[in-house]
Design an enzyme around this catalytic site. Structure first.
Site, PDB file in Angstrom:
ATOM      1  N   HIS A 162      22.619  16.656   1.300  1.00 11.18           N
ATOM      2  CA  HIS A 162      23.478  17.776   0.893  1.00 11.18           C
ATOM      3  C   HIS A 162      24.781  17.776   1.686  1.00 11.18           C
ATOM      4  CE1 HIS A 162      20.626  20.008  -1.649  1.00 11.18           C
ATOM      5  NE2 HIS A 162      19.758  19.321  -0.953  1.00 11.18           N
ATOM      6  N   TYR A 217      21.294  30.625   1.751  1.00 10.19           N
ATOM      7  CA  TYR A 217      21.030  31.669   2.754  1.00 10.19           C
ATOM      8  C   TYR A 217      21.581  32.982   2.213  1.00 10.19           C
ATOM      9  CZ  TYR A 217      19.998  28.032   6.239  1.00 10.19           C
ATOM     10  OH  TYR A 217      19.437  26.982   6.930  1.00 10.19           O
ATOM     11  N   PRO A 235      14.040  29.859  13.184  1.00  7.42           N
ATOM     12  CA  PRO A 235      14.347  28.774  12.248  1.00  7.42           C
ATOM     13  C   PRO A 235      15.613  28.958  11.397  1.00  7.42           C
ATOM     14  CG  PRO A 235      12.404  30.007  11.527  1.00  7.42           C
ATOM     15  CD  PRO A 235      12.782  30.547  12.856  1.00  7.42           C
ATOM     16  N   LYS A 237      17.274  24.205  13.543  1.00  6.09           N
ATOM     17  CA  LYS A 237      17.601  23.346  14.690  1.00  6.09           C
ATOM     18  C   LYS A 237      16.409  22.793  15.475  1.00  6.09           C
ATOM     19  CE  LYS A 237      21.993  23.083  14.482  1.00  6.09           C
ATOM     20  NZ  LYS A 237      22.028  22.206  13.319  1.00  6.09           N
ATOM     21  N   TYR A 287      26.079  23.443  11.979  1.00  2.00           N
ATOM     22  CA  TYR A 287      24.968  23.241  11.051  1.00  2.00           C
ATOM     23  C   TYR A 287      24.664  21.744  10.884  1.00  2.00           C
ATOM     24  CZ  TYR A 287      21.626  24.409   7.445  1.00  2.00           C
ATOM     25  OH  TYR A 287      20.449  24.572   6.754  1.00  2.00           O
TER      26      TYR A 287
END
Ligand code: RFL
Ligand code: PHB
Length: 391
Positions: A72, A201, A293, A297, A385
Protein backbone atom coordinates in the site's frame (compact mmCIF):
# COMPACT_ATOMS: atom_id res chain seq x y z
CA UNK A 1 23.63 -28.30 25.90
CA UNK A 2 25.85 -25.43 24.74
CA UNK A 3 25.57 -22.66 22.17
CA UNK A 4 26.83 -19.16 21.42
CA UNK A 5 23.44 -17.40 21.60
CA UNK A 6 20.51 -18.85 23.54
CA UNK A 7 17.26 -17.26 22.38
CA UNK A 8 14.10 -17.42 24.48
CA UNK A 9 10.87 -17.14 22.47
CA UNK A 10 9.94 -18.06 18.88
CA UNK A 11 7.85 -15.01 18.03
CA UNK A 12 8.93 -12.82 15.13
CA UNK A 13 11.87 -11.36 17.12
CA UNK A 14 13.40 -14.69 18.17
CA UNK A 15 12.79 -16.40 14.83
CA UNK A 16 14.27 -13.59 12.74
CA UNK A 17 17.27 -13.25 15.07
CA UNK A 18 17.93 -17.00 14.78
CA UNK A 19 17.70 -16.76 10.99
CA UNK A 20 20.11 -13.82 10.77
CA UNK A 21 22.61 -15.32 13.21
CA UNK A 22 22.59 -18.67 11.44
CA UNK A 23 23.22 -17.01 8.08
CA UNK A 24 26.12 -15.07 9.61
CA UNK A 25 27.62 -18.33 10.91
CA UNK A 26 26.74 -17.69 14.57
CA UNK A 27 25.49 -20.70 16.46
CA UNK A 28 22.17 -20.39 18.33
CA UNK A 29 19.40 -22.41 19.97
CA UNK A 30 15.79 -21.22 20.19
CA UNK A 31 13.52 -22.22 23.10
CA UNK A 32 9.74 -21.76 22.75
CA UNK A 33 7.25 -22.60 25.49
CA UNK A 34 4.27 -23.24 23.17
CA UNK A 35 3.74 -25.86 20.49
CA UNK A 36 4.38 -25.09 16.83
CA UNK A 37 0.71 -24.94 15.78
CA UNK A 38 -0.12 -22.45 18.52
CA UNK A 39 2.75 -20.14 17.57
CA UNK A 40 1.88 -20.36 13.87
CA UNK A 41 -1.81 -19.54 14.31
CA UNK A 42 -1.63 -16.73 16.91
CA UNK A 43 -3.52 -13.75 15.42
CA UNK A 44 -1.58 -10.54 15.81
CA UNK A 45 -0.06 -7.89 13.59
CA UNK A 46 -0.95 -7.11 10.03
CA UNK A 47 1.12 -4.15 8.89
CA UNK A 48 4.83 -4.17 8.13
CA UNK A 49 6.76 -0.97 7.45
CA UNK A 50 9.48 -0.39 4.85
CA UNK A 51 12.45 -1.23 7.09
CA UNK A 52 10.78 -4.52 8.11
CA UNK A 53 10.18 -5.38 4.45
CA UNK A 54 13.87 -4.63 3.79
CA UNK A 55 15.00 -6.72 6.79
CA UNK A 56 12.92 -9.76 5.78
CA UNK A 57 14.24 -9.53 2.22
CA UNK A 58 17.85 -9.23 3.45
CA UNK A 59 17.30 -12.33 5.61
CA UNK A 60 15.89 -14.27 2.64
CA UNK A 61 12.51 -14.60 4.41
CA UNK A 62 10.40 -12.81 1.84
CA UNK A 63 8.89 -15.40 -0.49
CA UNK A 64 5.37 -15.17 0.91
CA UNK A 65 5.73 -11.45 1.59
CA UNK A 66 6.47 -10.77 -2.08
CA UNK A 67 3.89 -13.18 -3.49
CA UNK A 68 1.01 -12.74 -1.00
CA UNK A 69 1.62 -9.34 0.66
CA UNK A 70 -0.78 -6.49 -0.08
CA UNK A 71 1.44 -3.46 -0.71
CA UNK A 72 0.00 0.00 0.00
CA UNK A 73 1.09 3.53 -0.88
CA UNK A 74 -1.20 5.24 1.59
CA UNK A 75 -3.80 5.00 4.33
CA UNK A 76 -7.32 6.38 4.53
CA UNK A 77 -8.48 8.53 7.44
CA UNK A 78 -12.15 9.27 8.12
CA UNK A 79 -13.66 11.79 10.50
CA UNK A 80 -16.71 14.10 10.51
CA UNK A 81 -18.24 11.94 7.72
CA UNK A 82 -15.42 12.79 5.30
CA UNK A 83 -12.64 10.65 3.86
CA UNK A 84 -8.99 11.67 3.35
CA UNK A 85 -5.96 9.89 1.95
CA UNK A 86 -2.42 10.10 3.30
CA UNK A 87 -0.43 9.56 0.14
CA UNK A 88 2.90 7.92 0.99
CA UNK A 89 4.11 8.07 -2.62
CA UNK A 90 3.99 11.89 -2.43
CA UNK A 91 4.82 12.40 1.26
CA UNK A 92 7.40 9.63 1.91
CA UNK A 93 8.70 8.74 -1.57
CA UNK A 94 10.06 5.22 -2.01
CA UNK A 95 8.42 3.92 1.17
CA UNK A 96 5.42 1.63 1.40
CA UNK A 97 3.69 -0.54 3.96
CA UNK A 98 2.52 -4.07 3.34
CA UNK A 99 -0.40 -5.87 4.90
CA UNK A 100 1.06 -9.28 5.54
CA UNK A 101 -0.21 -11.17 8.59
CA UNK A 102 2.23 -11.99 11.38
CA UNK A 103 1.04 -15.61 11.18
CA UNK A 104 2.57 -15.90 7.69
CA UNK A 105 5.84 -14.22 8.74
CA UNK A 106 6.13 -16.64 11.65
CA UNK A 107 5.25 -19.70 9.53
CA UNK A 108 7.87 -18.81 6.90
CA UNK A 109 10.60 -18.13 9.49
CA UNK A 110 9.91 -21.40 11.34
CA UNK A 111 10.08 -23.38 8.09
CA UNK A 112 13.33 -21.69 7.00
CA UNK A 113 15.02 -22.15 10.38
CA UNK A 114 14.06 -25.82 10.59
CA UNK A 115 15.14 -26.45 6.98
CA UNK A 116 18.55 -24.93 7.83
CA UNK A 117 18.91 -27.18 10.86
CA UNK A 118 18.64 -24.37 13.43
CA UNK A 119 17.58 -26.01 16.71
CA UNK A 120 14.08 -24.68 17.47
CA UNK A 121 12.73 -26.48 20.55
CA UNK A 122 8.96 -26.19 20.91
CA UNK A 123 7.26 -26.85 24.25
CA UNK A 124 10.56 -25.86 25.87
CA UNK A 125 9.77 -23.36 28.61
CA UNK A 126 12.59 -21.19 29.94
CA UNK A 127 12.23 -21.10 33.73
CA UNK A 128 15.07 -18.72 34.58
CA UNK A 129 18.32 -17.17 33.39
CA UNK A 130 21.34 -17.49 35.65
CA UNK A 131 24.72 -15.75 35.56
CA UNK A 132 23.84 -12.94 33.15
CA UNK A 133 26.33 -10.73 35.02
CA UNK A 134 29.21 -13.12 34.23
CA UNK A 135 30.70 -14.56 31.03
CA UNK A 136 28.74 -17.83 31.00
CA UNK A 137 25.00 -17.31 31.36
CA UNK A 138 22.75 -20.37 31.59
CA UNK A 139 19.10 -20.78 30.65
CA UNK A 140 17.33 -23.33 32.86
CA UNK A 141 14.37 -24.76 30.94
CA UNK A 142 11.81 -27.56 31.01
CA UNK A 143 11.44 -29.79 27.93
CA UNK A 144 9.57 -33.09 27.63
CA UNK A 145 9.05 -33.11 31.38
CA UNK A 146 12.78 -32.78 32.14
CA UNK A 147 14.75 -29.90 33.66
CA UNK A 148 17.56 -28.94 31.30
CA UNK A 149 20.29 -26.31 30.98
CA UNK A 150 21.44 -24.32 27.95
CA UNK A 151 24.94 -22.87 28.47
CA UNK A 152 25.55 -19.77 26.34
CA UNK A 153 27.90 -16.89 25.64
CA UNK A 154 24.85 -14.62 25.35
CA UNK A 155 21.15 -14.89 26.15
CA UNK A 156 18.50 -12.97 24.23
CA UNK A 157 15.05 -12.58 25.79
CA UNK A 158 12.57 -12.48 22.90
CA UNK A 159 9.85 -13.91 25.12
CA UNK A 160 7.25 -11.18 24.74
CA UNK A 161 5.58 -8.98 27.31
CA UNK A 162 4.73 -11.83 29.71
CA UNK A 163 8.07 -13.63 29.42
CA UNK A 164 10.60 -14.37 32.18
CA UNK A 165 13.71 -12.61 30.82
CA UNK A 166 12.78 -9.10 31.86
CA UNK A 167 12.05 -10.31 35.38
CA UNK A 168 15.63 -11.65 35.66
CA UNK A 169 16.97 -8.10 35.88
CA UNK A 170 17.12 -6.77 39.46
CA UNK A 171 14.60 -3.95 40.00
CA UNK A 172 17.32 -1.59 41.17
CA UNK A 173 19.02 -1.79 37.76
CA UNK A 174 16.01 -0.97 35.58
CA UNK A 175 13.58 1.81 35.01
CA UNK A 176 10.18 1.15 33.54
CA UNK A 177 7.70 3.53 31.95
CA UNK A 178 4.10 2.60 31.25
CA UNK A 179 0.63 3.82 30.49
CA UNK A 180 -2.64 1.93 30.38
CA UNK A 181 -5.40 3.37 28.25
CA UNK A 182 -9.02 3.44 29.47
CA UNK A 183 -10.27 1.49 26.43
CA UNK A 184 -9.59 -1.74 24.50
CA UNK A 185 -10.14 -3.06 20.97
CA UNK A 186 -12.68 -5.65 19.95
CA UNK A 187 -11.00 -7.35 16.98
CA UNK A 188 -12.79 -9.55 14.45
CA UNK A 189 -11.88 -11.66 11.43
CA UNK A 190 -14.64 -11.96 8.83
CA UNK A 191 -15.07 -13.92 5.62
CA UNK A 192 -15.83 -10.95 3.43
CA UNK A 193 -13.87 -8.96 0.86
CA UNK A 194 -12.47 -5.72 2.33
CA UNK A 195 -14.70 -2.69 1.71
CA UNK A 196 -11.65 -0.40 1.45
CA UNK A 197 -8.54 -0.36 -0.71
CA UNK A 198 -6.11 1.01 1.87
CA UNK A 199 -6.11 0.56 5.65
CA UNK A 200 -8.87 2.74 7.01
CA UNK A 201 -8.60 4.57 10.37
CA UNK A 202 -11.82 6.23 11.59
CA UNK A 203 -12.60 8.79 14.29
CA UNK A 204 -16.29 8.93 15.17
CA UNK A 205 -18.58 10.28 17.89
CA UNK A 206 -18.70 6.70 19.27
CA UNK A 207 -14.92 6.25 19.21
CA UNK A 208 -12.31 4.61 17.00
CA UNK A 209 -12.67 1.93 14.31
CA UNK A 210 -10.08 0.34 11.99
CA UNK A 211 -10.63 -1.61 8.79
CA UNK A 212 -7.71 -3.85 7.80
CA UNK A 213 -7.53 -7.05 5.78
CA UNK A 214 -5.89 -10.44 5.59
CA UNK A 215 -6.55 -11.28 1.91
CA UNK A 216 -8.92 -10.36 -0.91
CA UNK A 217 -11.60 -12.46 0.81
CA UNK A 218 -10.85 -11.98 4.54
CA UNK A 219 -11.25 -8.71 6.45
CA UNK A 220 -9.82 -7.78 9.86
CA UNK A 221 -11.66 -5.04 11.74
CA UNK A 222 -11.34 -3.41 15.14
CA UNK A 223 -13.69 -1.32 17.32
CA UNK A 224 -12.81 0.74 20.39
CA UNK A 225 -14.71 -0.74 23.38
CA UNK A 226 -14.60 -0.04 27.13
CA UNK A 227 -12.04 -1.96 29.22
CA UNK A 228 -13.54 -5.14 30.64
CA UNK A 229 -15.79 -5.73 27.60
CA UNK A 230 -16.91 -9.35 27.17
CA UNK A 231 -16.82 -10.27 23.45
CA UNK A 232 -19.88 -12.45 24.17
CA UNK A 233 -21.89 -9.25 24.69
CA UNK A 234 -21.33 -8.28 21.07
CA UNK A 235 -23.34 -10.39 18.63
CA UNK A 236 -22.41 -10.19 14.94
CA UNK A 237 -25.22 -7.82 14.02
CA UNK A 238 -24.28 -5.37 16.76
CA UNK A 239 -20.63 -5.40 15.64
CA UNK A 240 -21.48 -4.71 11.98
CA UNK A 241 -23.98 -1.98 12.92
CA UNK A 242 -21.43 -0.24 15.10
CA UNK A 243 -18.64 -0.53 12.50
CA UNK A 244 -21.00 0.86 9.82
CA UNK A 245 -21.82 3.82 12.06
CA UNK A 246 -18.18 4.61 12.83
CA UNK A 247 -17.00 4.37 9.21
CA UNK A 248 -20.00 6.34 7.81
CA UNK A 249 -19.16 9.03 5.23
CA UNK A 250 -21.30 11.25 3.04
CA UNK A 251 -21.79 9.58 -0.34
CA UNK A 252 -22.71 6.05 -1.27
CA UNK A 253 -19.90 3.99 0.42
CA UNK A 254 -21.12 1.03 2.45
CA UNK A 255 -19.49 -1.62 4.63
CA UNK A 256 -19.98 -5.16 3.32
CA UNK A 257 -20.81 -7.77 5.97
CA UNK A 258 -19.91 -11.45 6.20
CA UNK A 259 -19.62 -14.31 8.69
CA UNK A 260 -17.42 -13.44 11.68
CA UNK A 261 -14.92 -16.26 12.31
CA UNK A 262 -13.00 -14.89 15.32
CA UNK A 263 -13.62 -12.29 18.02
CA UNK A 264 -11.29 -11.10 20.80
CA UNK A 265 -10.70 -8.14 23.10
CA UNK A 266 -7.24 -6.55 23.11
CA UNK A 267 -6.08 -4.20 25.91
CA UNK A 268 -4.11 -1.09 25.04
CA UNK A 269 -0.86 -0.33 26.82
CA UNK A 270 2.45 1.49 26.36
CA UNK A 271 5.50 0.11 28.18
CA UNK A 272 9.29 0.53 28.00
CA UNK A 273 12.03 -0.95 30.17
CA UNK A 274 15.48 0.62 30.25
CA UNK A 275 18.17 -0.48 29.60
CA UNK A 276 17.51 -3.33 27.15
CA UNK A 277 20.58 -5.20 28.41
CA UNK A 278 21.68 -6.79 31.65
CA UNK A 279 25.26 -8.08 31.44
CA UNK A 280 25.23 -10.82 28.81
CA UNK A 281 21.45 -10.88 28.47
CA UNK A 282 19.68 -8.67 25.94
CA UNK A 283 15.96 -7.95 25.66
CA UNK A 284 14.34 -7.55 22.24
CA UNK A 285 10.82 -6.92 20.94
CA UNK A 286 7.77 -7.04 23.22
CA UNK A 287 9.95 -8.35 26.07
CA UNK A 288 11.40 -4.82 26.31
CA UNK A 289 8.59 -2.56 25.08
CA UNK A 290 5.02 -2.59 23.90
CA UNK A 291 2.86 -0.03 22.13
CA UNK A 292 -0.89 0.25 21.63
CA UNK A 293 -1.58 -1.21 18.15
CA UNK A 294 -2.98 2.04 16.67
CA UNK A 295 0.37 2.95 15.10
CA UNK A 296 1.05 -0.62 13.84
CA UNK A 297 4.56 -0.52 15.33
CA UNK A 298 5.03 -3.52 17.68
CA UNK A 299 6.29 -6.11 15.24
CA UNK A 300 8.26 -3.49 13.36
CA UNK A 301 10.11 -2.48 16.53
CA UNK A 302 10.82 -6.13 17.32
CA UNK A 303 12.39 -6.56 13.88
CA UNK A 304 14.48 -3.38 14.22
CA UNK A 305 15.84 -4.55 17.61
CA UNK A 306 17.01 -7.90 16.29
CA UNK A 307 18.58 -6.39 13.16
CA UNK A 308 20.72 -4.19 15.44
CA UNK A 309 21.46 -7.11 17.78
CA UNK A 310 22.35 -9.60 15.04
CA UNK A 311 24.93 -7.14 13.73
CA UNK A 312 26.38 -6.66 17.21
CA UNK A 313 26.55 -10.38 18.08
CA UNK A 314 28.05 -11.19 14.67
CA UNK A 315 30.79 -8.58 15.19
CA UNK A 316 31.58 -10.04 18.62
CA UNK A 317 31.79 -13.57 17.20
CA UNK A 318 34.03 -12.49 14.34
CA UNK A 319 36.62 -10.41 16.20
CA UNK A 320 35.55 -10.08 19.84
CA UNK A 321 34.57 -6.42 19.41
CA UNK A 322 32.11 -5.10 21.98
CA UNK A 323 31.41 -1.65 20.54
CA UNK A 324 28.10 -2.58 18.89
CA UNK A 325 27.02 -4.73 21.81
CA UNK A 326 27.65 -1.82 24.18
CA UNK A 327 25.65 0.52 21.93
CA UNK A 328 22.69 -1.90 21.51
CA UNK A 329 20.38 -0.56 24.20
CA UNK A 330 20.85 3.14 23.40
CA UNK A 331 20.60 2.55 19.64
CA UNK A 332 17.29 0.70 20.02
CA UNK A 333 15.79 2.95 22.67
CA UNK A 334 16.10 6.05 20.48
CA UNK A 335 13.91 4.38 17.87
CA UNK A 336 11.64 2.76 20.47
CA UNK A 337 10.77 6.14 22.00
CA UNK A 338 9.99 7.60 18.56
CA UNK A 339 7.55 4.75 17.99
CA UNK A 340 6.16 5.04 21.54
CA UNK A 341 5.42 8.69 20.87
CA UNK A 342 3.83 8.01 17.49
CA UNK A 343 1.69 5.16 18.87
CA UNK A 344 0.51 7.30 21.80
CA UNK A 345 -0.22 10.16 19.40
CA UNK A 346 -2.27 7.99 17.02
CA UNK A 347 -4.11 6.42 19.94
CA UNK A 348 -5.06 9.66 21.68
CA UNK A 349 -5.95 11.40 18.40
CA UNK A 350 -8.43 8.73 17.30
CA UNK A 351 -9.91 7.28 20.51
CA UNK A 352 -12.61 8.74 22.68
CA UNK A 353 -11.83 9.06 26.40
CA UNK A 354 -14.67 7.81 28.67
CA UNK A 355 -15.19 11.35 30.04
CA UNK A 356 -14.24 13.28 26.92
CA UNK A 357 -15.48 16.89 26.83
CA UNK A 358 -16.75 18.84 23.79
CA UNK A 359 -13.57 20.94 24.05
CA UNK A 360 -11.46 17.79 23.63
CA UNK A 361 -13.67 16.71 20.70
CA UNK A 362 -12.79 19.94 18.93
CA UNK A 363 -9.06 19.52 19.68
CA UNK A 364 -9.09 16.02 18.15
CA UNK A 365 -10.91 17.24 15.05
CA UNK A 366 -8.47 20.13 14.70
CA UNK A 367 -5.55 17.70 14.93
CA UNK A 368 -7.15 15.47 12.29
CA UNK A 369 -7.68 18.49 9.99
CA UNK A 370 -3.97 19.28 10.28
CA UNK A 371 -2.96 15.68 9.62
CA UNK A 372 -5.04 15.48 6.46
CA UNK A 373 -4.26 18.94 5.06
CA UNK A 374 -1.23 17.67 3.13
CA UNK A 375 1.31 19.92 4.90
CA UNK A 376 4.11 19.12 7.37
CA UNK A 377 1.77 17.25 9.77
CA UNK A 378 0.78 14.88 6.94
CA UNK A 379 4.43 14.44 5.97
CA UNK A 380 5.33 13.60 9.57
CA UNK A 381 2.50 11.06 9.77
CA UNK A 382 3.64 9.42 6.51
CA UNK A 383 7.24 9.41 7.72
CA UNK A 384 6.36 7.74 11.03
CA UNK A 385 3.82 5.33 9.61
CA UNK A 386 6.14 3.99 6.90
CA UNK A 387 8.86 3.78 9.57
CA UNK A 388 12.17 5.30 10.48
CA UNK A 389 15.36 3.75 9.12
CA UNK A 390 17.03 1.17 11.38
CA UNK A 391 19.99 2.90 13.15
P1 RFL B 1 5.82 -12.36 20.78
O1 RFL B 1 5.23 -12.41 19.42
O2 RFL B 1 4.94 -12.13 21.94
O3 RFL B 1 6.64 -13.72 20.97
C1 RFL B 1 7.16 -14.10 22.23
C2 RFL B 1 7.32 -15.60 22.23
O4 RFL B 1 7.95 -16.02 23.43
C3 RFL B 1 7.30 -17.18 23.91
N1 RFL B 1 7.58 -17.29 25.37
C4 RFL B 1 8.46 -18.19 25.89
N2 RFL B 1 9.22 -19.13 25.34
C5 RFL B 1 10.01 -19.88 26.15
N3 RFL B 1 10.04 -19.72 27.51
C6 RFL B 1 9.28 -18.79 28.12
N4 RFL B 1 9.33 -18.65 29.43
C7 RFL B 1 8.45 -17.97 27.30
N5 RFL B 1 7.57 -16.94 27.55
C8 RFL B 1 7.07 -16.55 26.37
C9 RFL B 1 5.84 -16.94 23.55
O5 RFL B 1 5.08 -18.16 23.53
C10 RFL B 1 5.98 -16.32 22.17
O6 RFL B 1 6.00 -17.29 21.15
O7 RFL B 1 6.96 -11.22 20.87
P2 RFL B 1 7.96 -10.63 19.71
O8 RFL B 1 8.66 -11.72 18.98
O9 RFL B 1 8.71 -9.57 20.40
O10 RFL B 1 6.95 -9.96 18.64
C11 RFL B 1 6.19 -8.83 18.95
C12 RFL B 1 4.89 -8.83 18.11
O11 RFL B 1 4.25 -10.08 18.26
C13 RFL B 1 3.95 -7.68 18.53
O12 RFL B 1 4.69 -6.51 18.80
C14 RFL B 1 2.91 -7.35 17.43
O13 RFL B 1 2.02 -8.41 17.24
C15 RFL B 1 2.15 -6.07 17.76
N6 RFL B 1 1.10 -5.74 16.78
C16 RFL B 1 1.39 -5.10 15.59
N7 RFL B 1 2.68 -4.82 15.27
C17 RFL B 1 2.97 -4.26 14.06
O14 RFL B 1 4.14 -3.98 13.81
N8 RFL B 1 2.00 -3.98 13.13
C18 RFL B 1 0.69 -4.24 13.37
O15 RFL B 1 -0.14 -4.04 12.50
C19 RFL B 1 0.33 -4.79 14.65
N9 RFL B 1 -0.94 -5.09 14.93
C20 RFL B 1 -0.24 -6.08 17.05
C21 RFL B 1 -1.24 -5.72 16.09
C22 RFL B 1 -0.60 -6.75 18.22
C23 RFL B 1 -1.93 -7.05 18.45
N10 RFL B 1 -2.23 -7.75 19.65
C24 RFL B 1 -3.02 -8.92 19.68
C25 RFL B 1 -1.51 -7.42 20.86
C26 RFL B 1 -2.56 -6.01 16.33
C27 RFL B 1 -2.92 -6.65 17.51
C28 RFL B 1 -4.37 -6.90 17.72
C1 PHB C 1 -4.01 -5.40 11.50
O1 PHB C 1 -4.15 -5.60 10.28
O2 PHB C 1 -4.18 -6.28 12.34
C2 PHB C 1 -3.64 -4.03 11.97
C3 PHB C 1 -3.36 -3.03 11.04
C4 PHB C 1 -3.03 -1.76 11.49
C5 PHB C 1 -2.98 -1.49 12.85
C6 PHB C 1 -3.24 -2.48 13.78
C7 PHB C 1 -3.58 -3.76 13.34
O3 PHB C 1 -2.69 -0.23 13.27
Amino acid sequence: MRTTVGIIGAGPAGLLLARMLHRAGVDCVLLESRDRAYVEERQRAGTLEQSTIDALRAAGAHERLDSEGMFHDGIEIRFARRSHRIDFAALAPGRQVVIHPQTKVVQELIALNLADGVPVLFEARADRVEGAEGDHPVIRFTHEGRQRALHCDFVVGCDGFHGISRRTVPDALTRTFSRRYPYSWLGILADVAPSCTDLLYAHSPNGFALHSMRSSTVSRLYLQVPNGTDPGDWDDERIWDELSFRFAVDGDWKLDRGPITAKSVIPMQSFVTEPMRHGRMFLAGDAAHIVPPTGAKGLNLAVADVVVLARALTAWTEDGSTELIDAYSDTCLRRVWQAEHFSWFMTTTFHREPDQTPFEDRLQLTQLERLTAGGPAAAELADNYTGLPIG
